[in-house]
Write an enzyme that holds these catalytic residues in place. Structure first.
Site, PDB file in Angstrom:
ATOM      1  N   GLN A 170       0.626  -1.355   0.167  1.00  0.00           N
ATOM      2  CA  GLN A 170       0.143  -0.256  -0.173  1.00  0.00           C
ATOM      3  C   GLN A 170       0.985   1.179   0.233  1.00  0.00           C
ATOM      4  OE1 GLN A 170      -3.594  -1.059   0.996  1.00  0.00           O
ATOM      5  NE2 GLN A 170      -3.915   0.996  -0.448  1.00  0.00           N
TER       6      GLN A 170
ATOM      7  N   ASN B 230     -16.895  -7.159  -5.544  1.00  0.00           N
ATOM      8  CA  ASN B 230     -16.508  -5.828  -6.042  1.00  0.00           C
ATOM      9  C   ASN B 230     -15.569  -5.751  -6.657  1.00  0.00           C
ATOM     10  OD1 ASN B 230     -17.615  -2.915  -5.262  1.00  0.00           O
ATOM     11  ND2 ASN B 230     -15.323  -3.209  -4.979  1.00  0.00           N
TER      12      ASN B 230
ATOM     13  N   ASP C  95     -11.706  -4.047   2.185  1.00  0.00           N
ATOM     14  CA  ASP C  95     -10.747  -4.893   1.592  1.00  0.00           C
ATOM     15  C   ASP C  95     -11.755  -6.117   1.146  1.00  0.00           C
ATOM     16  OD1 ASP C  95      -7.620  -5.202   0.580  1.00  0.00           O
ATOM     17  OD2 ASP C  95      -8.591  -6.693   1.012  1.00  0.00           O
TER      18      ASP C  95
ATOM     19  N   LYS D 298      -2.795  -0.501   6.374  1.00  0.00           N
ATOM     20  CA  LYS D 298      -3.507  -2.003   6.376  1.00  0.00           C
ATOM     21  C   LYS D 298      -3.982  -2.760   7.341  1.00  0.00           C
ATOM     22  CE  LYS D 298      -5.467  -3.349   2.934  1.00  0.00           C
ATOM     23  NZ  LYS D 298      -5.556  -3.328   1.270  1.00  0.00           N
TER      24      LYS D 298
HETATM   25  N1  GLU Z   1      -8.244  -2.566  -0.574  1.00  0.00           N
HETATM   26  C1  GLU Z   1      -8.128  -0.783  -1.164  1.00  0.00           C
HETATM   27  C2  GLU Z   1      -6.535  -1.183  -1.683  1.00  0.00           C
HETATM   28  O1  GLU Z   1      -6.407  -2.306  -1.793  1.00  0.00           O
HETATM   29  C3  GLU Z   1      -8.486   0.434  -0.527  1.00  0.00           C
HETATM   30  C4  GLU Z   1      -7.778   1.006   0.611  1.00  0.00           C
HETATM   31  C5  GLU Z   1      -7.968   1.892   0.609  1.00  0.00           C
HETATM   32  O2  GLU Z   1      -9.646   2.384  -0.559  1.00  0.00           O
HETATM   33  O3  GLU Z   1      -7.765   2.617   1.305  1.00  0.00           O
HETATM   34  O4  GLU Z   1      -5.912  -0.644  -2.152  1.00  0.00           O
END
Ligand code: GLU
Length: 449
Positions: A114, A244, A169, A129
Site C-alpha cells: 500500500q 466488488n 478490502d 492496512k
Molecule cells: N483495499 C484497497 C486497496 O487494496 C483500498 C484501500 C483504500 O481505499 O484505502 O488498495
C-alpha cells in the site's frame, strides 16, 4: 523480473530474520528489492542512509482482541490488526480485510504494498492496512454489526482524518464501513467524515468509490493497449473473482467494447461465451450474497459452471486476476501463455506468484502489477477525503474523469521510469522504482524519525 543485487541481499536476509513466518510479507518485500538494483547503483545514498531498512519496519503495529456475541448468545473472540506502515507522504491509508486467513504476515504484505501503491497515485496518502481473522460469510447483519462495533471500540483511538484512514478490502464493503463509521461517530461524538473511506453516498461517500478499483484496472489496461496501438474493441477478457473489484472490471470492459467470458468464486468458475450478464451477476453477488452456481442456474443457455481446474484455462486476450493473493500460479501462467493471452493486469493485491510472473514475461505477456493497476480504489478514496475536507460532493462524471486521469498518469510514470532505468516496458520495475524514490525522498527530507 531482475535478480536481487548483492548489496541488497544482506538487508533482505535481515528482513526475513526479523519477521519470521510471514511468507506473504517476504514475497512482497522481495519483489520490491529485486527492482531496486539499478536505483542503488545510480543513487548509493539510498543504501548509505538506511532508508530502505527503515521502510521495511512499520511505524506502528497494533494487535487487539475483538470479543463479540453471536446470535446464539455465544461469545466469540477474533484478533484485530492495524499496521501503520509509513506516513511520509500523508496519513496512513489502506483498507481493512475481514477473512479467516488474516494474520500479521498478510496485513504486513498488504500494508507494505500500500505504501508504494499510494505513492504512485501522486496523492498525499501514506500506507497502512488492517483487518481481522473474522469470517463474515454466513453471519447475520446483526452479528456483523456487533463485530464491527467491537472492532471499532479498540481501533478508534488509533485512527483519525489526519492520522490513519481505513477503508474496505476483502470482506469489508459498504455495510461494514457503515457500522464502523457509526461506532466511531458515537464513541468520539464527532462527525469526522474523513476518518474512513468507502462510505455510503448519503453520509459522506464519494461517487465512483465502489466502482473505482475495477474501473481503474480496466483504465490501466486501456493505457497499455493504447501504448501498443490497440484498444479493447472486440477483445476477450477473463476475470477471476466475482466480488466488488471483479464486477466493476467486467462492467468497464463491456463499456469499452470488450467481452468478459469467464469469472469465478471460491466454488468454481463460470464460462459464458455470450459475455457475462452483469446485471444478473450483480443481483446474485451484491444483493443476495450468493454463489456463482446461482448465476449459472439463473442464466441458463450456454453458461457453464466448472468446479475443477482454473479460470485461467479459458482462452483470453486479457486476464484480470481480481480475487486474492497467489491465485495465479505457474500452471495458470503456462496456460495463459499457451492460449495466446497478451496482457495480465492485477486487480487483486499480489495475485500472481513470482514464478508465474517469470513465465508470463518469458512468454511475452505484458504484466501490470497490482500496486499500479489496482491503485484506482485507493486513489478514489483520496478523492473522497478531498471532498470530505472541503465539505463538497462531486458528480459521477467528474469523479470518474479524475480517476481516469490518475490511472493514465500512473501508467505514464511506470513507463517513463522503466525507460529511465533502461528497462523499457517493465511495469514491475517502473512501478517499484517510481514509488520507492518518491517515498524514500520524502523520508529523507523528514529526517531520521
Ligand atoms: N483495499 C484497497 C486497496 O487494496 C483500498 C484501500 C483504500 O481505499 O484505502 O488498495
Amino acid at each position: 523480473m531482475a535478480e536481487m543485487v548483492p548489496e541488497l541481499g544482506g538487508l533482505f536476509d535481515e528482513v526475513i530474520a526479523r519477521n519470521p513466518g510471514e511468507a506473504e510479507f517476504h514475497q512482497a518485500t522481495r519483489e520490491v528489492f529485486e527492482s531496486l538494483g539499478p536505483v542503488v547503483a545510480k543513487h548509493p545514498h539510498y543504501l548509505d542512509t538506511e532508508v530502505i531498512r527503515r521502510l521495511c519496519e512499520p511505524e506502528r503495529q497494533i494487535i487487539f482482541r475483538v470479543p463479540w456475541t453471536d446470535d446464539r448468545g455465544q461469545v466469540q473472540i477474533n484478533r484485530g490488526f492495524r499496521v501503520e506502515f509509513n506516513s511520509a507522504l500523508g496519513p496512513f491509508k489502506g483498507g481493512l480485510r475481514f477473512h479467516p486467513s488474516v494474520y500479521l504476515g498478510i496485513v504486513k504484505f498488504l500494508g507494505f504494498e500500500q505504501i508504494f501503491k499510494n505513492a504512485l497515485t501522486g496523492l498525499p496518502i501514506g500506507g497502512g492496512k488492517g483487518g481481522a481473522d473474522f469470517d463474515p460469510k454466513g453471519r447475520s447483519d446483526a452479528e456483523v454489526m456487533r463485530f464491527c462495533q467491537s472492532f471499532m471500540t479498540e481501533l478508534y483511538r488509533h485512527i483519525g482524518e489526519y492520522t490513519d484512514v481505513p477503508a474496505g478490502d476483502i470482506g469489508v464493503g459498504g455495510r461494514e464501513i457503515g457500522y464502523l463509521f457509526g461506532q466511531y461517530k458515537r464513541i468520539t461524538n464527532r462527525y469526522e467524515s474523513g476518518v474512513l473511506t468507502g462510505k455510503g453516498l448519503a453520509w459522506g461517500g464519494s461517487q465512483v468509490r465502489t466502482e473505482a478499483t475495477g474501473y481503474g484496472v480496466v483504465f490501466f489496461v486501456r493505457e497499455i493497449l493504447a501504448a501498443q496501438g490497440k484498444s479493447f474493441e472486440g477483445r476477450r477478457a477473463v476475470v477471476s473473482g466475482s466480488g466488488n473489484v471483479a464486477i466493476y472490471a467486467i462492467e468497464k470492459v463491456h463499456e469499452l467494447g470488450g467481452k468478459v467470458v469467464a469469472c469465478s468464486d471460491s466454488s468454481g468458475y463460470v464460462v459464458d461465451e455470450a459475455g457475462i450478464d452483469l446485471e444478473l451477476l450483480k443481483e446474485i453477488k451484491l444483493r443476495d450474497r450468493g454463489r456463482i452456481a446461482d448465476y449459472v442456474a439463473a442464466r441458463g443457455g450456454n453458461a457453464r459452471l466448472i468446479t475443477g481446474g482454473s479460470v485461467w484455462d479459458v482462452p483470453t486476450d486479457v486476464a484480470l486476476p481480481c480475487a486474492t493473493q497467489n491465485e495465479l500460479g505457474a500452471d495458470a501462467a503456462r496456460a495463459l501463455v499457451g492460449n495466446g493471452c497478451r496482457i495480465v493486469a492485477e486487480g487483486a493485491n499480489m495475485p500472481t506468484t513470482p514464478e508465474a510472473i517469470k513465465i508470463l514475461a518469458a512468454g511475452g505477456v505484458t504484466f501490470a502489477p497490482g500496486k499500479a493497476a489496482n491503485a484506482g480504489g485507493v486513489a478514489t478514496s483520496a478523492l473522497e477525503m478531498q471532498q470530505n475536507a472541503s465539505r463538497d460532493s462531486w458528480t459521477f462524471a467528474h469523479t470518474e474523469d479524475r480517476l481516469s486521469e490518475i490511472m493514465g498518469a500512473i501508467h505514464a510514470r511506470c513507463l517513463e521510469t522503466a525507460d529511465e532505468y533502461g528497462l523499457p516496458g517493465d511495469y514491475v520495475a517502473g512501478a517499484n522504482i517510481a514509488a520507492f524514490t518518491h517515498v524514500a525522498d520524502a523520508m529523507l527530507a523528514l529526517g531520521v524519525i
